[in-house]
Design a protein around this motif. Structure first.
Motif, PDB file in Angstrom:
ATOM      1  N   ARG A  21       0.898  -1.025  -0.177  1.00  0.00           N
ATOM      2  CA  ARG A  21      -0.383  -0.059  -0.247  1.00  0.00           C
ATOM      3  C   ARG A  21       0.784   1.381   0.058  1.00  0.00           C
ATOM      4  O   ARG A  21       0.570   2.094  -0.690  1.00  0.00           O
ATOM      5  CB  ARG A  21      -0.829   0.099   1.240  1.00  0.00           C
ATOM      6  CG  ARG A  21      -2.103  -0.950   1.035  1.00  0.00           C
ATOM      7  CD  ARG A  21      -2.786  -0.973   2.389  1.00  0.00           C
ATOM      8  NE  ARG A  21      -4.400  -1.819   2.280  1.00  0.00           N
ATOM      9  CZ  ARG A  21      -4.932  -2.293   3.293  1.00  0.00           C
ATOM     10  NH1 ARG A  21      -4.139  -2.274   4.126  1.00  0.00           N
ATOM     11  NH2 ARG A  21      -5.935  -2.733   3.110  1.00  0.00           N
ATOM     12  N   SER A  22       1.825   1.236   0.892  1.00  0.00           N
ATOM     13  CA  SER A  22       2.728   2.379   0.954  1.00  0.00           C
ATOM     14  C   SER A  22       3.548   2.569  -0.476  1.00  0.00           C
ATOM     15  O   SER A  22       3.645   3.917  -1.015  1.00  0.00           O
ATOM     16  CB  SER A  22       3.560   2.233   2.000  1.00  0.00           C
ATOM     17  OG  SER A  22       4.609   3.192   2.301  1.00  0.00           O
TER      18      SER A  22
ATOM     19  N   THR B 236       3.264   5.837  -2.640  1.00  0.00           N
ATOM     20  CA  THR B 236       4.150   6.797  -3.249  1.00  0.00           C
ATOM     21  C   THR B 236       4.394   6.688  -4.829  1.00  0.00           C
ATOM     22  O   THR B 236       4.635   7.872  -5.078  1.00  0.00           O
ATOM     23  CB  THR B 236       5.511   5.947  -2.349  1.00  0.00           C
ATOM     24  OG1 THR B 236       5.422   5.970  -0.888  1.00  0.00           O
ATOM     25  CG2 THR B 236       6.628   6.944  -2.894  1.00  0.00           C
TER      26      THR B 236
ATOM     27  N   THR C 287       6.201   9.948   5.452  1.00  0.00           N
ATOM     28  CA  THR C 287       4.838   9.749   5.064  1.00  0.00           C
ATOM     29  C   THR C 287       4.719   8.944   3.709  1.00  0.00           C
ATOM     30  O   THR C 287       3.600   8.264   3.482  1.00  0.00           O
ATOM     31  CB  THR C 287       4.242  11.380   5.181  1.00  0.00           C
ATOM     32  OG1 THR C 287       4.794  11.953   4.312  1.00  0.00           O
ATOM     33  CG2 THR C 287       4.010  11.772   6.481  1.00  0.00           C
ATOM     34  N   PHE C 288       5.602   9.257   2.732  1.00  0.00           N
ATOM     35  CA  PHE C 288       5.546   8.513   1.665  1.00  0.00           C
ATOM     36  C   PHE C 288       6.848   7.750   1.303  1.00  0.00           C
ATOM     37  O   PHE C 288       7.680   8.162   0.954  1.00  0.00           O
ATOM     38  CB  PHE C 288       5.355   9.605   0.263  1.00  0.00           C
ATOM     39  CG  PHE C 288       3.909   9.887   0.392  1.00  0.00           C
ATOM     40  CD1 PHE C 288       2.946   9.093  -0.308  1.00  0.00           C
ATOM     41  CD2 PHE C 288       3.700  11.435   0.670  1.00  0.00           C
ATOM     42  CE1 PHE C 288       1.640   9.791  -0.404  1.00  0.00           C
ATOM     43  CE2 PHE C 288       2.338  11.791   0.905  1.00  0.00           C
ATOM     44  CZ  PHE C 288       1.343  11.061   0.061  1.00  0.00           C
ATOM     45  N   ASP C 289       6.805   6.536   2.075  1.00  0.00           N
ATOM     46  CA  ASP C 289       7.655   5.475   2.127  1.00  0.00           C
ATOM     47  C   ASP C 289       7.438   4.563   1.224  1.00  0.00           C
ATOM     48  O   ASP C 289       6.367   3.838   1.466  1.00  0.00           O
ATOM     49  CB  ASP C 289       8.351   5.309   3.384  1.00  0.00           C
ATOM     50  CG  ASP C 289       9.369   4.362   3.520  1.00  0.00           C
ATOM     51  OD1 ASP C 289       9.833   3.474   2.695  1.00  0.00           O
ATOM     52  OD2 ASP C 289      10.502   4.687   4.463  1.00  0.00           O
TER      53      ASP C 289
ATOM     54  N   PRO D 181       6.040   1.625   5.753  1.00  0.00           N
ATOM     55  CA  PRO D 181       5.183   2.685   5.806  1.00  0.00           C
ATOM     56  C   PRO D 181       5.053   3.658   7.059  1.00  0.00           C
ATOM     57  O   PRO D 181       5.340   3.216   8.101  1.00  0.00           O
ATOM     58  CB  PRO D 181       3.642   1.866   5.581  1.00  0.00           C
ATOM     59  CG  PRO D 181       4.153   0.463   5.243  1.00  0.00           C
ATOM     60  CD  PRO D 181       5.546   0.306   5.808  1.00  0.00           C
ATOM     61  N   TYR D 182       4.441   4.831   6.867  1.00  0.00           N
ATOM     62  CA  TYR D 182       4.456   5.488   7.993  1.00  0.00           C
ATOM     63  C   TYR D 182       3.560   4.992   9.039  1.00  0.00           C
ATOM     64  O   TYR D 182       3.671   5.075  10.239  1.00  0.00           O
ATOM     65  CB  TYR D 182       3.759   6.833   7.566  1.00  0.00           C
ATOM     66  CG  TYR D 182       3.629   7.969   8.732  1.00  0.00           C
ATOM     67  CD1 TYR D 182       4.641   8.422   9.047  1.00  0.00           C
ATOM     68  CD2 TYR D 182       2.381   8.132   8.854  1.00  0.00           C
ATOM     69  CE1 TYR D 182       4.478   9.476  10.523  1.00  0.00           C
ATOM     70  CE2 TYR D 182       1.952   9.273  10.001  1.00  0.00           C
ATOM     71  CZ  TYR D 182       3.297   9.820  10.720  1.00  0.00           C
ATOM     72  OH  TYR D 182       3.059  10.570  11.735  1.00  0.00           O
ATOM     73  N   GLU D 183       2.534   4.169   8.668  1.00  0.00           N
ATOM     74  CA  GLU D 183       1.774   3.514   9.695  1.00  0.00           C
ATOM     75  C   GLU D 183       2.634   2.651  10.566  1.00  0.00           C
ATOM     76  O   GLU D 183       2.209   2.382  11.744  1.00  0.00           O
ATOM     77  CB  GLU D 183       0.447   2.742   9.022  1.00  0.00           C
ATOM     78  CG  GLU D 183      -0.436   3.602   8.452  1.00  0.00           C
ATOM     79  CD  GLU D 183      -1.067   4.378   9.101  1.00  0.00           C
ATOM     80  OE1 GLU D 183      -1.548   3.923  10.267  1.00  0.00           O
ATOM     81  OE2 GLU D 183      -1.539   5.605   8.917  1.00  0.00           O
TER      82      GLU D 183
END
Length: 543
Positions: free
Chosen positions: A273-274, A278, A452-454, A458-460
């Motif tokens: 998802r990340s 991105t 945030t956009f890795d 993911p940032y999560e």
């Protein structure tokens, strides 16, 4: 972080990457804690005979000898290649900062020197920066499953590039990785069982003792965050300061301690998802930029996304020589790791493919490592992740997992699903695997940095790490790419420097912006961002 990728791509990522209280007295006789919480036999700290490195005398090199199995300290010993860059301002020196560059399988003896100039100036001035090739990797006692380079290259050529497409390629991919595991088991089955993150955390504790530090100061990026979290929970009273940049959720990594995995590691982490988010942002920002700054721009964000989709469909129907659809997807995800110049270079490669031309290979890193560049075969990272992180054991389920993942995150899920498939046939189980708990109170708090956009971590996952650890503060980097270290923000560096030097954490809710947003020239910028999500003194950008 990944196991597989296009030919040569993993080695190129390994060469550049795909990722962090001032007491400094000697510690003697402290026994190592076992994973289950009980004491392990005391092991003398290895002696480090530092000498200028042969290839670059601005660095010092040493070899540490440690037990293969800490439960049997009198048994087989292995060697760790260690490298050090002394503090550039010795009169203000605080101590030693240990650094892990990620992976798993990242050789610190190569990557720390290549990344050295990216560390904040204050950190370089005031700390000796020490890194090492973890056990099983690079110039240390390494997992190497082939007799020579020709045999390794022949194996590489035996499996599809990027990820498999269609039944025939899936079979050849699975067969190739099954044979890789068998070859590794034939050559050194004992080593395969002792390359876990817990083993490496114990090595790190030994290295801390060897340099005479009473407490550990550490920075880890990507996989290095799992290593850091493991150390913090095995040796919570030995933590002085720890920066973890681009975090992996420990519960996702260990599958909540269970060996019965339904999803592959990278899908549990949310890497698909990340990466998809991105990639979408890359295409949107490219489309908003002129062609002079982004070669793949079609004049608007939507037109550029449509152009990418059309290119992918073209490559499915007809590759551009060796550039298949799967290779292009894998290259797109990997090419998002480093924004400058990575995103510009990725746009150029996509445009070359759009025009039916074979893209040029990315340039090799300019920095010369102080030790010879070692063999860095895929089996080195696989030995760690396949032991640490459970994955489905039936290779036949990965085609269905790929399709299910693609419904939520498109082609990025196909790439990340198959990245962990080698673990389904990996033959070795670790003798010592740490799977939690993750919330042991530490001597000092941990600083986390999440981007945030890795495209990989993911940032999560950074938010999850902040919830898992007993005492951690999350600094949000409103930026792009894999790790803030490789994608600099002066604001992040100011916070990291202040924390490492003085133990001062950012305010709760603090955030930072990158120094130079994608497809734009760097701009002058101010100081530290403030709490509450504010960005005082930081550059704003269109994201």
């Amino acid at each position: 972080m990944r196991i597989s990728g296009p030919p040569g791509r993993r080695r190129r990522c390994a060469a550049v990457a795909a990722v962090v209280l001032t007491c400094s007295t000697a510690l003697t006789g402290s026994p190592l804690a076992a994973a289950g919480g009980g004491p392990a036999p005391a092991v003398p700290a290895p002696k480090l005979d530092w000498a200028p490195c042969a290839q670059d005398r601005t660095y010092d090199c040493a070899t540490a000898t440690v037990p293969l199995d800490y439960a049997k300290p009198g048994g087989r010993a292995i060697e760790l290649a260690v490298v050090k860059r002394k503090a550039s301002d010795p009169g203000r020196r605080i101590g030693t900062l240990f650094f892990n560059p990620g992976g798993p399988g990242g050789p610190g003896s190569v990557q720390m020197p290549q990344m050295y100039e990216l560390f904040p100036r204050e950190v370089r001035d005031r700390f000796d920066i020490v890194s090492w090739d973890p056990r099983g990797v690079g110039n240390s006692t390494a997992v190497n499953c082939f007799a020579d380079a020709e045999e390794a290259e022949a194996w590489m050529a035996s499996r599809p590039t990027g990820f498999p497409v269609g039944e025939r390629e899936r079979k050849s991919w699975i067969d190739a990785y099954r044979e890789l595991g068998r070859a590794c088991e034939r050559r050194d089955p004992e080593l395969l069982r002792h390359v876990s993150t817990a083993d490496t955390a114990r090595d790190l504790e030994q290295l801390r003792r060897s340099v005479g530090e009473s407490h550990l100061t550490y920075m880890g990026i990507s996989y290095g965050t799992i290593l850091g979290a493991t150390y913090a929970n095995l040796f919570p009273d030995k933590l002085r300061a720890m920066v973890l940049d681009s975090n992996v959720d420990p519960s996702a990594w260990t599958n909540d301690g269970s060996r019965q995995a339904v999803l592959p590691t990278m899908l549990r982490m949310g890497a698909d998802r990340s990466a998809a988010a991105t990639l979408d942002r890359f295409l949107s920002l490219c489309g908003a930029a002129p062609v002079a700054r982004c070669a793949f721009s079609a004049g608007s964000p939507q037109a550029t996304r449509d152009k990418f989709d059309e290119l992918i469909q073209r490559l499915k129907a007809r590759p551009v020589e060796a550039w298949t659809y799967a290779r292009a997807v894998a290259d797109a995800v990997s090419g998002l790791y480093v924004v400058h110049p990575g995103w510009t270079d990725l746009a150029g490669r996509l445009q070359e493919l759009w025009q039916g031309r074979v893209p040029a290979a990315p340039a090799a890193p300019a920095a010369k490592p102080p030790l010879p560049v070692p063999y860095l075969g895929e089996e080195q990272g696989a030995a760690v992740i396949c032991g640490d992180s459970p994955n489905p054991r039936d290779p036949g389920v990965f085609a269905a997992l790929e399709e299910a993942g693609a419904t939520r995150s498109g082609d990025a899920a196909r790439y990340w699903t198959w990245a962990a498939q080698p673990c389904s046939t990996w033959p070795a189980a670790p003798a010592d695997r740490y799977a939690g708990p993750w919330n042991k109170p530490t001597a000092h708090p941990v600083l986390l940095v999440g981007t945030t956009f890795d495209p990989s971590t993911p940032y999560e996952d950074a938010k999850a790490m902040s919830e898992r650890l007993a005492d951690a503060r999350l600094l949000t980097h409103h930026g792009y790419g894999h790790t803030a270290l490789l994608n600099p923000s002066r604001c992040v560096n100011d916070h990291v420097s202040r924390y490492l030097a003085d133990g001062v954490l950012p305010p709760k809710g603090a955030s930072c912006e990158p120094d130079a947003p994608p497809f734009r020239a760097p701009e002058p910028r101010g100081g530290i961002a403030t709490g509450g999500g504010g960005t005082a003194g930081a550059v704003k950008h269109s994201a």
